[in-house]
Design a protein around this motif. Sequence first.
Motif, mmCIF file in Angstrom:
data_model
loop_
_atom_site.group_PDB
_atom_site.id
_atom_site.type_symbol
_atom_site.label_atom_id
_atom_site.label_comp_id
_atom_site.label_asym_id
_atom_site.label_seq_id
_atom_site.Cartn_x
_atom_site.Cartn_y
_atom_site.Cartn_z
ATOM 1 N N MET A 298 42.808 22.733 32.903
ATOM 2 C CA MET A 298 44.119 23.046 32.368
ATOM 3 C C MET A 298 44.001 23.673 30.976
ATOM 4 O O MET A 298 44.819 24.504 30.613
ATOM 5 N N GLU A 299 43.003 23.272 30.213
ATOM 6 C CA GLU A 299 42.862 23.814 28.855
ATOM 7 C C GLU A 299 42.711 25.330 28.876
ATOM 8 O O GLU A 299 43.309 26.035 28.051
ATOM 9 N N GLU A 300 41.953 25.849 29.821
ATOM 10 C CA GLU A 300 41.759 27.298 29.891
ATOM 11 C C GLU A 300 43.089 28.005 30.172
ATOM 12 O O GLU A 300 43.402 29.024 29.545
ATOM 13 N N GLU A 301 43.885 27.461 31.071
ATOM 14 C CA GLU A 301 45.193 28.045 31.374
ATOM 15 C C GLU A 301 46.118 27.978 30.152
ATOM 16 O O GLU A 301 46.846 28.927 29.850
ATOM 17 N N GLN A 302 46.055 26.867 29.424
ATOM 18 C CA GLN A 302 46.858 26.737 28.208
ATOM 19 C C GLN A 302 46.416 27.746 27.146
ATOM 20 O O GLN A 302 47.250 28.366 26.487
ATOM 21 N N ARG A 303 45.118 27.921 26.997
ATOM 22 C CA ARG A 303 44.609 28.912 26.041
ATOM 23 C C ARG A 303 45.059 30.320 26.426
ATOM 24 O O ARG A 303 45.415 31.125 25.561
ATOM 25 N N ASP A 304 45.046 30.615 27.719
ATOM 26 C CA ASP A 304 45.480 31.933 28.190
ATOM 27 C C ASP A 304 46.953 32.180 27.872
ATOM 28 O O ASP A 304 47.321 33.272 27.443
ATOM 29 N N ILE A 305 47.802 31.175 28.069
ATOM 30 C CA ILE A 305 49.235 31.310 27.753
ATOM 31 C C ILE A 305 49.402 31.592 26.261
ATOM 32 O O ILE A 305 50.134 32.506 25.867
ATOM 33 N N CYS A 306 48.736 30.804 25.428
ATOM 34 C CA CYS A 306 48.855 30.992 23.973
ATOM 35 C C CYS A 306 48.382 32.377 23.563
ATOM 36 O O CYS A 306 49.036 33.059 22.767
ATOM 37 N N LYS A 307 47.274 32.818 24.114
ATOM 38 C CA LYS A 307 46.743 34.131 23.778
ATOM 39 C C LYS A 307 47.698 35.231 24.238
ATOM 40 O O LYS A 307 47.963 36.184 23.498
ATOM 41 N N ARG A 308 48.234 35.108 25.445
ATOM 42 C CA ARG A 308 49.136 36.127 25.993
ATOM 43 C C ARG A 308 50.353 36.344 25.097
ATOM 44 O O ARG A 308 50.832 37.456 24.937
ATOM 45 N N TYR A 309 50.847 35.273 24.486
ATOM 46 C CA TYR A 309 52.058 35.366 23.681
ATOM 47 C C TYR A 309 51.779 35.381 22.167
ATOM 48 O O TYR A 309 52.711 35.351 21.370
ATOM 49 N N GLU B 220 66.294 13.582 33.198
ATOM 50 C CA GLU B 220 66.227 13.096 34.583
ATOM 51 C C GLU B 220 66.194 14.273 35.553
ATOM 52 O O GLU B 220 65.510 14.218 36.573
ATOM 53 N N SER B 221 66.921 15.337 35.229
ATOM 54 C CA SER B 221 66.956 16.509 36.119
ATOM 55 C C SER B 221 65.561 17.124 36.262
ATOM 56 O O SER B 221 65.174 17.550 37.349
ATOM 57 N N ALA B 222 64.795 17.162 35.193
ATOM 58 C CA ALA B 222 63.425 17.676 35.264
ATOM 59 C C ALA B 222 62.547 16.741 36.088
ATOM 60 O O ALA B 222 61.731 17.194 36.895
ATOM 61 N N LEU B 223 62.730 15.451 35.913
ATOM 62 C CA LEU B 223 61.941 14.475 36.674
ATOM 63 C C LEU B 223 62.264 14.529 38.168
ATOM 64 O O LEU B 223 61.411 14.218 38.996
ATOM 65 N N ARG B 224 63.486 14.943 38.516
ATOM 66 C CA ARG B 224 63.878 15.080 39.929
ATOM 67 C C ARG B 224 63.359 16.376 40.542
ATOM 68 O O ARG B 224 63.528 16.612 41.730
ATOM 69 N N GLY B 225 62.776 17.240 39.718
ATOM 70 C CA GLY B 225 62.227 18.488 40.228
ATOM 71 C C GLY B 225 63.201 19.649 40.249
ATOM 72 O O GLY B 225 62.930 20.674 40.870
ATOM 73 N N GLU B 226 64.327 19.517 39.554
ATOM 74 C CA GLU B 226 65.280 20.619 39.497
ATOM 75 C C GLU B 226 64.695 21.777 38.695
ATOM 76 O O GLU B 226 63.805 21.593 37.871
ATOM 77 N N CYS C 131 56.149 16.619 36.352
ATOM 78 C CA CYS C 131 56.514 18.007 36.011
ATOM 79 C C CYS C 131 55.267 18.854 35.803
ATOM 80 O O CYS C 131 55.072 19.418 34.718
ATOM 81 N N PRO C 132 54.410 18.980 36.798
ATOM 82 C CA PRO C 132 53.156 19.711 36.577
ATOM 83 C C PRO C 132 53.347 21.182 36.205
ATOM 84 O O PRO C 132 52.484 21.762 35.548
ATOM 85 N N PRO D 19 50.888 24.119 31.731
ATOM 86 C CA PRO D 19 50.231 25.263 31.088
ATOM 87 C C PRO D 19 50.858 25.678 29.758
ATOM 88 O O PRO D 19 50.205 26.337 28.951
ATOM 89 N N PHE D 20 52.093 25.280 29.491
ATOM 90 C CA PHE D 20 52.818 25.716 28.303
ATOM 91 C C PHE D 20 52.734 24.733 27.131
ATOM 92 O O PHE D 20 53.161 25.047 26.031
ATOM 93 N N LEU D 21 52.186 23.560 27.359
ATOM 94 C CA LEU D 21 52.286 22.495 26.371
ATOM 95 C C LEU D 21 51.356 22.614 25.176
ATOM 96 O O LEU D 21 51.445 21.827 24.243
ATOM 97 N N ALA D 22 50.483 23.616 25.148
ATOM 98 C CA ALA D 22 49.648 23.843 23.957
ATOM 99 C C ALA D 22 50.294 24.856 23.019
ATOM 100 O O ALA D 22 49.732 25.160 21.967
ATOM 101 N N LEU D 23 51.477 25.373 23.389
ATOM 102 C CA LEU D 23 52.207 26.236 22.454
ATOM 103 C C LEU D 23 52.570 25.410 21.231
ATOM 104 O O LEU D 23 52.908 24.226 21.352
ATOM 105 N N PRO D 24 52.526 25.993 20.053
ATOM 106 C CA PRO D 24 52.783 25.214 18.831
ATOM 107 C C PRO D 24 54.265 24.924 18.614
ATOM 108 O O PRO D 24 55.135 25.508 19.286
#
Length: 111
Positions: free
Chosen positions: A1-12, A29-35, A78-79, A83-88
Amino acid sequence: MEEEQRDICKRYGAGFTPPDGTDKVGVSESALRGELPLHGLRHRSESGTTGWFIWAGDWSDDPDFFKPLHLYHLTDHCPAVLPFLALPPGWRFMVAPGHDDVWSDRGLLSA
């Protein structure tokens, strides 16, 4: 997952700032339900929190809208946001099937 997170940060053009997996996020709760779509925004971290707030659908100002959840539980609940959670702090994202959007929001740093 770290590589995917690094790629997102680099892309933006964002710094790679992964949160501590034992810290908490605020999640609806809506996110936890998969909405969908899933939205996330990151304030500065403080007192055992990552600064992340994650929700699905429309935002609510209800004080009970966000529930505290340890970050590592997002793997099960919420998998799609992982990939976005390493954004600052000061960044946002929106993710839906076949679409993702990421942007800087400096207003989050003064809130």
